[in-house]
Design a protein around this motif. Structure first.
Motif, PDB file in Angstrom:
ATOM      1  N   THR A 184      39.785 -54.123   0.558  1.00  0.00           N
ATOM      2  CA  THR A 184      38.685 -53.759   1.121  1.00  0.00           C
ATOM      3  C   THR A 184      38.594 -52.292   1.307  1.00  0.00           C
ATOM      4  O   THR A 184      39.365 -51.702   1.698  1.00  0.00           O
ATOM      5  N   SER A 185      37.282 -51.892   1.131  1.00  0.00           N
ATOM      6  CA  SER A 185      37.228 -50.262   0.861  1.00  0.00           C
ATOM      7  C   SER A 185      37.000 -49.761   2.601  1.00  0.00           C
ATOM      8  O   SER A 185      36.721 -50.649   3.319  1.00  0.00           O
ATOM      9  N   ALA A 186      36.876 -48.419   2.592  1.00  0.00           N
ATOM     10  CA  ALA A 186      36.658 -47.890   3.771  1.00  0.00           C
ATOM     11  C   ALA A 186      35.429 -48.370   4.397  1.00  0.00           C
ATOM     12  O   ALA A 186      35.239 -48.388   5.658  1.00  0.00           O
ATOM     13  N   ASP A 187      34.199 -48.704   3.592  1.00  0.00           N
ATOM     14  CA  ASP A 187      33.010 -49.165   4.382  1.00  0.00           C
ATOM     15  C   ASP A 187      32.942 -50.621   4.692  1.00  0.00           C
ATOM     16  O   ASP A 187      31.988 -51.180   4.809  1.00  0.00           O
ATOM     17  N   GLY A 188      34.235 -51.392   4.494  1.00  0.00           N
ATOM     18  CA  GLY A 188      34.304 -52.634   4.974  1.00  0.00           C
ATOM     19  C   GLY A 188      33.989 -53.650   3.899  1.00  0.00           C
ATOM     20  O   GLY A 188      34.103 -54.919   4.076  1.00  0.00           O
ATOM     21  N   ARG A 189      33.545 -53.133   2.536  1.00  0.00           N
ATOM     22  CA  ARG A 189      33.088 -54.269   1.484  1.00  0.00           C
ATOM     23  C   ARG A 189      34.301 -54.564   0.623  1.00  0.00           C
ATOM     24  O   ARG A 189      35.477 -53.836   0.468  1.00  0.00           O
ATOM     25  N   ARG A 190      34.527 -55.726   0.202  1.00  0.00           N
ATOM     26  CA  ARG A 190      35.676 -56.320  -0.336  1.00  0.00           C
ATOM     27  C   ARG A 190      35.204 -55.642  -1.828  1.00  0.00           C
ATOM     28  O   ARG A 190      34.072 -55.496  -2.320  1.00  0.00           O
ATOM     29  N   VAL A 191      36.254 -55.091  -2.544  1.00  0.00           N
ATOM     30  CA  VAL A 191      36.079 -54.385  -3.650  1.00  0.00           C
ATOM     31  C   VAL A 191      37.107 -54.872  -4.810  1.00  0.00           C
ATOM     32  O   VAL A 191      38.105 -55.334  -4.291  1.00  0.00           O
ATOM     33  N   GLY A 192      36.700 -54.872  -6.174  1.00  0.00           N
ATOM     34  CA  GLY A 192      37.815 -55.225  -7.033  1.00  0.00           C
ATOM     35  C   GLY A 192      38.286 -53.906  -7.525  1.00  0.00           C
ATOM     36  O   GLY A 192      37.461 -53.245  -8.574  1.00  0.00           O
ATOM     37  N   ARG A 193      39.382 -53.459  -7.501  1.00  0.00           N
ATOM     38  CA  ARG A 193      40.039 -52.233  -8.103  1.00  0.00           C
ATOM     39  C   ARG A 193      40.516 -52.669  -9.574  1.00  0.00           C
ATOM     40  O   ARG A 193      41.086 -54.034  -9.682  1.00  0.00           O
TER      41      ARG A 193
END
Ligand code: M6R
Length: 609
Positions: free
Chosen positions: A225-234
């Protein structure tokens, strides 16, 4: 600084964590510790000794488990004592629900400590890190990822953390801001670590977390989860699998091994280079380099000395003005920014906090052409730079930089030739001559290494001294600085490097029978000037130890000892003259019985300011 490794697996992970810690000791080795979830409890072992001792304690306590975290520390807040060793526990040691390992510095720790104390938490250490354990515990409501996500919003400063909870046996949570943290994907489980090198051999893929990320690492998946609370795929990236290359072989110390590996390291660094071209520094390097009107090099410690050497090369070969700045100074100074400046960051590790800070500063004031000269292809520096040259020194374990330094010099010499070519100030014949010298460098280095027995003899005399001066002139002045740095850091002998012409402006007052003076005396156009400076020493009863090129006419006499190198090696001579400096420091350190590879108070990679 500090190194973190954590794991969640189908199998017992104690050995993975201990091996990971051994590989992370370059980040600090003041103390280390491990926590494992065992029979429903968080069980811990810690020591102010090395990982070898921790391994004994883990065996004695019969610690094991499938979820755990481990840490090796370089003390910032609080002395290197067991109570300050990580992992830290909360709410208490005996009833621990949460345990954390932290790398970085929490700047608002005082404020958070007072708040947490009011909530009833009792602090057992002087560290800034312990507050993270209590903060996460205070926010825990059945979901560790939620608690960590909330906790990090209250932290100021820099951190990479790994967190486990007694009540969630299949979950390891990580968070990152300003410090590296990587997820390792294995067949039997998943990992979190400060560096790919710490991952077990079975880990073939890794994910580099970004600042602000919180990672929920489970047995079969990882969610970020990124700083803005979104689930992200790294991005998931393959591992090049070189972590096993850390074998001491017949040598007593890694530093010794690494000194003798230098001919190989230089030849690997030059491998595949058939000619000078900007593409050596990246696909788009030509576009950036063709408009360059000056060069700014930022670096720390030994890498700074490599950068100082490069100034002489780039100014004389490529005819470009070069500024060399200590990264920790540059990052906080006013600078007249110029978009046509090529910023070169030199770093073995690519994780040095001040070097990263310096390139952030350079970019923020509009200097966007950043070239990384680095020994670690996967490092933060290489990922953040727009161009790169990877030296192929191989993993360097000894805290004192040796093969990384000489391969940095090779890379910087190639840069000087490339800039000269782009600017049209070098002809094909001169370029070819320099390339031929580079190719013969490994042979020339081998010949210098053969001088070791003579240097051992000198070290018998020099190791008992508490002060030394190192002198050099011109392009060899930075090599004198490097010699003094090596002597300080591993032999604990106070040593100063000076431009020999500066001697009479102050340091000559120190010269006496008790102050050995080491001189770097290549057979170049400054030799006669250097000889005058050496006479100034002899006239004050100073004892000279001279590394002189063949044919330079410096001979052994009363108060003057000479070790002769071979013919002068032209502009690349500083690379050859570095080797005796390294061997002298190594043998003085050995004679004094210091911990050559892990000198006191230092760490291989300086990831804090
Ligand atoms: O990894 P880096 O090259 O950025 O490290 C910079 C210095 O910390 C490093 O060169 C240090 O001075 C060495 N221990 C010198 O031998």
């Amino acid at each position: 600084m500090c190194g973190i490794i954590g794991a969640v697996s189908h199998n017992d992970i104690a050995e993975d964590l201990l091996v990971g810690l051994e590989r992370l000791e370059y980040r600090g080795y003041d103390s280390c510790g491990v926590v494992l979830l065992q029979r429903g409890n968080l069980s811990r072992a810690r020591t102010v000794k090395r990982v070898a001792q921790l391994r004994l304690e883990v065996a004695e306590l019969q610690l094991g488990g499938r979820l755990g975290i481990a840490h090796t520390r370089w003390a910032t807040h609080g002395a290197p004592v067991t109570a300050n060793a990580h992992p830290h526990m909360s709410p208490g040691d005996d009833d621990a629900r949460i345990s954390i390992a932290h790398n970085g510095i929490i700047e608002n720790h005082d404020q958070l400590r007072s708040i947490l104390k009011k909530k009833g938490y009792v602090f057992k250490s002087e560290t800034d890190s312990e507050i993270i354990a209590h903060l996460v515990d205070s926010l825990y409501d059945g979901d560790l990822t939620d608690a960590v996500s909330q906790a990090v919003t209250e932290l100021r400063g820099s951190f990479a953390i790994a967190v486990v909870c007694r009540e969630e046996p299949h979950r390891l949570v990580g968070a990152k801001h300003g410090m590296p943290l990587i997820i390792g994907i294995g067949a039997d489980g998943n990992y979190l670590a400060s560096d790919v090198a710490a991952m077990p051999v079975g880990v073939r893929q890794v994910v580099y977390l970004e600042d602000g990320d919180v990672a929920d690492v489970q047995l079969r998946e990882h969610l970020v989860t990124s700083a803005d609370g979104r689930r992200v795929g790294r991005d998931v990236r393959p591992v090049d699998g070189n972590s096993a290359a850390v074998v001491l072989g017949p040598h007593r110390y890694y530093m010794e091994k690494e000194i003798f590996e230098q001919p190989r390291a230089v030849s690997d660094t030059l491998q595949g280079i058939d000619g000078i071209t900007p593409e050596l520094f990246g696909d788009h390097a030509w576009r950036a380099m063709k408009q360059v009107s000056s060069v700014l090099v930022v670096a720390c410690g030994g890498s700074y000395h490599a950068a100082l050497t490069a100034k002489y090369w780039i100014e004389s070969i490529a005819r470009l003005p070069v500024h060399v700045e200590v990264a920790s100074e540059f990052r906080y100074r006013d600078w007249c920014a110029d978009d046509n400046t090529l910023v070169v960051a030199v770093s073995q590790s690519g994780e040095t906090a001040d070097v990263l800070g310096a390139i952030h500063r350079a970019k923020s004031i509009g200097m966007t052409h950043v070239l990384a000269i680095c020994n670690v292809a996967t490092s933060t520096l290489v990922r953040e730079a727009s161009m790169s040259f990877i030296t192929r020194a191989g993993i360097e374990i000894g805290v004192a930089s040796t093969k990384a330094f000489t391969t940095q010099l090779v890379a910087l010499f190639l840069l000087a030739l490339t800039l000269a070519q782009i600017r049209g100030v070098i002809d094909d014949e001169a370029e070819g001559r320099h390339l031929t010298s580079l190719r013969h460098l490994p042979d020339a280095m081998n010949k210098v290494l053969e001088l070791e027995p003579k240097i051992v003899e000198w070290s018998k005399h020099l190791a008992s001294r508490e002060n030394m001066l190192f002198l050099g002139r011109g392009v060899h002045f930075p090599i004198a600085l490097e010699g003094a740095l090596k002597m300080k850091e591993i032999a604990y002998i106070h040593a100063e490097g000076y431009a020999a012409g500066e001697l009479k402006h102050g340091p000559l007052a120190l010269v006496s029978k008790e102050m050995p003076v080491i001189a770097v005396a290549p057979n170049d156009f400054l030799l006669e000037k250097l000889k005058s400076n050496m006479h100034e020493v002899s006239a004050r009863s100073g004892r000279l130890f001279v590394f002189a090129d063949h044919g330079c006419g410096v001979v052994r006499s009363d108060g003057v000892d000479v070790i002769q190198l071979h013919e002068n090696y032209g502009p690349l001579s500083p690379i050859l003259h570095t080797i005796p400096m390294q061997l002298l420091a190594l043998h003085c350190a050995q004679a004094r019985g210091t911990d050559v590879d892990k000198p006191r108070n230092l760490a291989k990679s300086v990831t804090v300011e």
